[in-house]
Write a protein that holds these residues in place. Structure first.
Motif, mmCIF file in Angstrom:
data_model
loop_
_atom_site.group_PDB
_atom_site.id
_atom_site.type_symbol
_atom_site.label_atom_id
_atom_site.label_comp_id
_atom_site.label_asym_id
_atom_site.label_seq_id
_atom_site.Cartn_x
_atom_site.Cartn_y
_atom_site.Cartn_z
ATOM 1 N N VAL A 1 50.868 10.456 35.099
ATOM 2 C CA VAL A 1 50.292 9.603 34.065
ATOM 3 C C VAL A 1 49.784 8.308 34.695
ATOM 4 C CG1 VAL A 1 50.743 8.304 31.954
ATOM 5 C CG2 VAL A 1 51.698 10.594 32.229
ATOM 6 N N LEU A 2 48.504 8.020 34.475
ATOM 7 C CA LEU A 2 47.890 6.800 35.004
ATOM 8 C C LEU A 2 47.809 5.696 33.964
ATOM 9 C CD1 LEU A 2 44.899 8.387 36.960
ATOM 10 C CD2 LEU A 2 47.134 7.722 37.871
ATOM 11 N N SER A 3 47.635 6.068 32.705
ATOM 12 C CA SER A 3 47.604 5.083 31.627
ATOM 13 C C SER A 3 48.082 5.746 30.351
ATOM 14 C CB SER A 3 46.197 4.516 31.435
ATOM 15 O OG SER A 3 45.319 5.495 30.912
ATOM 16 N N GLY A 4 48.753 4.983 29.507
ATOM 17 C CA GLY A 4 49.256 5.526 28.254
ATOM 18 C C GLY A 4 50.631 6.146 28.401
ATOM 19 N N HIS A 5 50.946 7.030 27.477
ATOM 20 C CA HIS A 5 52.286 7.615 27.355
ATOM 21 C C HIS A 5 52.114 9.043 26.850
ATOM 22 C CE1 HIS A 5 56.229 7.596 24.730
ATOM 23 N NE2 HIS A 5 56.316 8.432 25.741
ATOM 24 N N ALA A 6 52.658 10.000 27.578
ATOM 25 C CA ALA A 6 52.513 11.414 27.222
ATOM 26 C C ALA A 6 53.873 12.053 26.975
ATOM 27 C CB ALA A 6 51.785 12.173 28.329
ATOM 28 N N GLU B 1 59.086 13.021 28.526
ATOM 29 C CA GLU B 1 58.211 11.895 28.239
ATOM 30 C C GLU B 1 57.835 11.223 29.545
ATOM 31 O OE1 GLU B 1 58.790 9.328 24.999
ATOM 32 O OE2 GLU B 1 59.952 10.755 23.810
ATOM 33 N N CYS B 2 56.551 10.958 29.709
ATOM 34 C CA CYS B 2 56.055 10.324 30.924
ATOM 35 C C CYS B 2 55.238 9.088 30.557
ATOM 36 C CB CYS B 2 55.181 11.291 31.720
ATOM 37 S SG CYS B 2 56.073 12.660 32.487
ATOM 38 N N HIS B 3 55.653 7.960 31.096
ATOM 39 C CA HIS B 3 54.881 6.735 30.961
ATOM 40 C C HIS B 3 54.056 6.541 32.234
ATOM 41 C CE1 HIS B 3 58.144 6.265 28.025
ATOM 42 N NE2 HIS B 3 57.328 5.440 27.380
ATOM 43 N N GLU B 4 53.381 5.414 32.321
ATOM 44 C CA GLU B 4 52.545 5.142 33.485
ATOM 45 C C GLU B 4 53.350 5.236 34.783
ATOM 46 O OE1 GLU B 4 50.367 1.515 33.101
ATOM 47 O OE2 GLU B 4 49.634 2.012 31.096
ATOM 48 N N GLN B 5 52.780 5.911 35.751
ATOM 49 C CA GLN B 5 53.326 6.120 37.097
ATOM 50 C C GLN B 5 54.471 7.129 37.098
ATOM 51 O OE1 GLN B 5 53.791 2.478 39.399
ATOM 52 N NE2 GLN B 5 54.910 3.544 41.017
ATOM 53 N N GLU B 6 54.688 7.849 36.004
ATOM 54 C CA GLU B 6 55.714 8.886 35.976
ATOM 55 C C GLU B 6 55.057 10.251 36.121
ATOM 56 O OE1 GLU B 6 59.247 6.672 33.467
ATOM 57 O OE2 GLU B 6 57.977 8.119 32.420
ATOM 58 N N VAL B 7 55.784 11.192 36.736
ATOM 59 C CA VAL B 7 55.197 12.458 37.149
ATOM 60 C C VAL B 7 55.999 13.631 36.615
ATOM 61 C CG1 VAL B 7 56.482 12.487 39.331
ATOM 62 C CG2 VAL B 7 54.320 13.744 39.156
ATOM 63 N N GLN C 1 45.631 8.952 30.104
ATOM 64 C CA GLN C 1 44.917 9.469 31.267
ATOM 65 C C GLN C 1 45.923 10.023 32.274
ATOM 66 O OE1 GLN C 1 42.670 5.827 32.128
ATOM 67 N NE2 GLN C 1 40.810 6.935 31.641
ATOM 68 N N VAL C 2 45.655 11.241 32.741
ATOM 69 C CA VAL C 2 46.586 11.947 33.618
ATOM 70 C C VAL C 2 45.838 12.443 34.856
ATOM 71 C CG1 VAL C 2 48.269 13.831 33.779
ATOM 72 C CG2 VAL C 2 47.874 12.691 31.576
ATOM 73 N N LEU C 3 46.389 12.169 36.027
ATOM 74 C CA LEU C 3 45.863 12.738 37.265
ATOM 75 C C LEU C 3 46.586 14.056 37.506
ATOM 76 C CD1 LEU C 3 44.056 12.230 39.829
ATOM 77 C CD2 LEU C 3 46.166 11.436 40.931
ATOM 78 N N VAL C 4 45.822 15.143 37.605
ATOM 79 C CA VAL C 4 46.404 16.468 37.773
ATOM 80 C C VAL C 4 46.019 17.020 39.136
ATOM 81 C CG1 VAL C 4 46.595 18.797 36.832
ATOM 82 C CG2 VAL C 4 46.250 16.856 35.288
ATOM 83 N N VAL C 5 47.015 17.467 39.901
ATOM 84 C CA VAL C 5 46.778 18.084 41.196
ATOM 85 C C VAL C 5 47.291 19.512 41.154
ATOM 86 C CG1 VAL C 5 47.232 18.016 43.672
ATOM 87 C CG2 VAL C 5 46.998 15.873 42.393
ATOM 88 N N HIS C 6 46.410 20.483 41.384
ATOM 89 C CA HIS C 6 46.789 21.887 41.513
ATOM 90 C C HIS C 6 46.645 22.294 42.971
ATOM 91 C CE1 HIS C 6 45.553 21.918 37.172
ATOM 92 N NE2 HIS C 6 46.667 22.611 37.091
#
Length: 227
Positions: free
Chosen positions: A125-130, A156-162, A183-188
């Motif tokens: 997670v780069l921004s927001g809360h998922a 639950e993931c907040h900013e900088q949580e993976v 916004q979420v950075l996704v790496v496969h």
């Protein structure tokens, strides 16, 4: 848990994709190498793997987050009021080893349950809360496409949580934005086998309670939707 229309299987049709060349930056190669090494070293120990991924992210996050190409993609991301589909995405890089994507999810438009065939990776997670919901398949009816599933954990993931996923653990999950735009950075790694990827649409509207069984319809995804 929100029941989501099966028409969501075409969500990728409206998403815009632009491949941005960031692979010249050593920081991205180092990040992917680190993820691969952690998965190989902690193949049978999910808790240890998650802890190692957290350490990797904590160490590399400032360099990743401030990368000019990523910042450009984040700035181009539509805000919640501008979107009518569940997600928006931009591919930052893709080759035979990995795919790196910026994905935006919007409040009240949860990304449906989906799988990641042939792949493992992370969602940062780069921004927001998922809130990420996980599910497991218990029985498959090939003739009807109906799937018996069981609800697993939520994270639950907040900013900088993976969060992490692999072929055998957390492979099926949904992402729900708890803020207007997350916004979420996704790496496969390696990239998903897109031709085999599917959505799983629950047939009932239930709260997400770990251990609760439910029936879902499996629908093959016709278009790449970034995750």
């Amino acid at each position: 848990m929100l029941a989501i229309s099966i028409s969501g299987a075409t969500v990728g049709e409206t998403a815009q994709q632009v491949i941005i060349d960031v692979w010249g930056e050593d920081i991205w190669a180092e990040f992917v190498d680190g993820i691969q090494a952690i998965y190989e070293h902690h193949a049978d120990h999910e808790a240890d793997r998650q802890a190692a991924l957290v350490r990797l992210v904590d160490m590399m996050y400032p360099s990743l987050f401030n990368d000019p190409a990523l910042q450009q993609a984040m700035a181009q991301c539509p805000q919640a009021g501008e979107k009518t589909s569940p997600s928006w995405w931009r591919t930052l890089h893709e080759d035979m080893i990995s795919q790196i994507t910026l994905v935006a999810v919007y409040q009240d438009q949860a990304m449906p349950l989906h799988d990641h065939p042939g792949s493992r990776g992370v969602s940062l997670v780069l921004s927001g809360h998922a809130k990420i919901h996980y599910a497991n398949v218990t029985e498959v009816d090939p003739a009807s496409g109906m799937i018996e599933m069981v609800m697993a954990e939520s994270q639950e993931c907040h900013e900088q949580e993976v969060s992490s996923f692999d072929i055998d653990h957390n492979n099926i999950h949904s992402i729900e934005a708890m803020t207007p735009c997350t916004q979420v950075l996704v790496v496969h790694t390696p990239p998903i086998k897109r031709k085999d990827q599917a959505f799983y649409f629950p047939l009932s509207n239930e709260q997400w309670i770990p251990g609760q069984p439910f029936t879902a319809k499996r629908i093959q995804i016709r278009n790449n939707f970034g995750h």
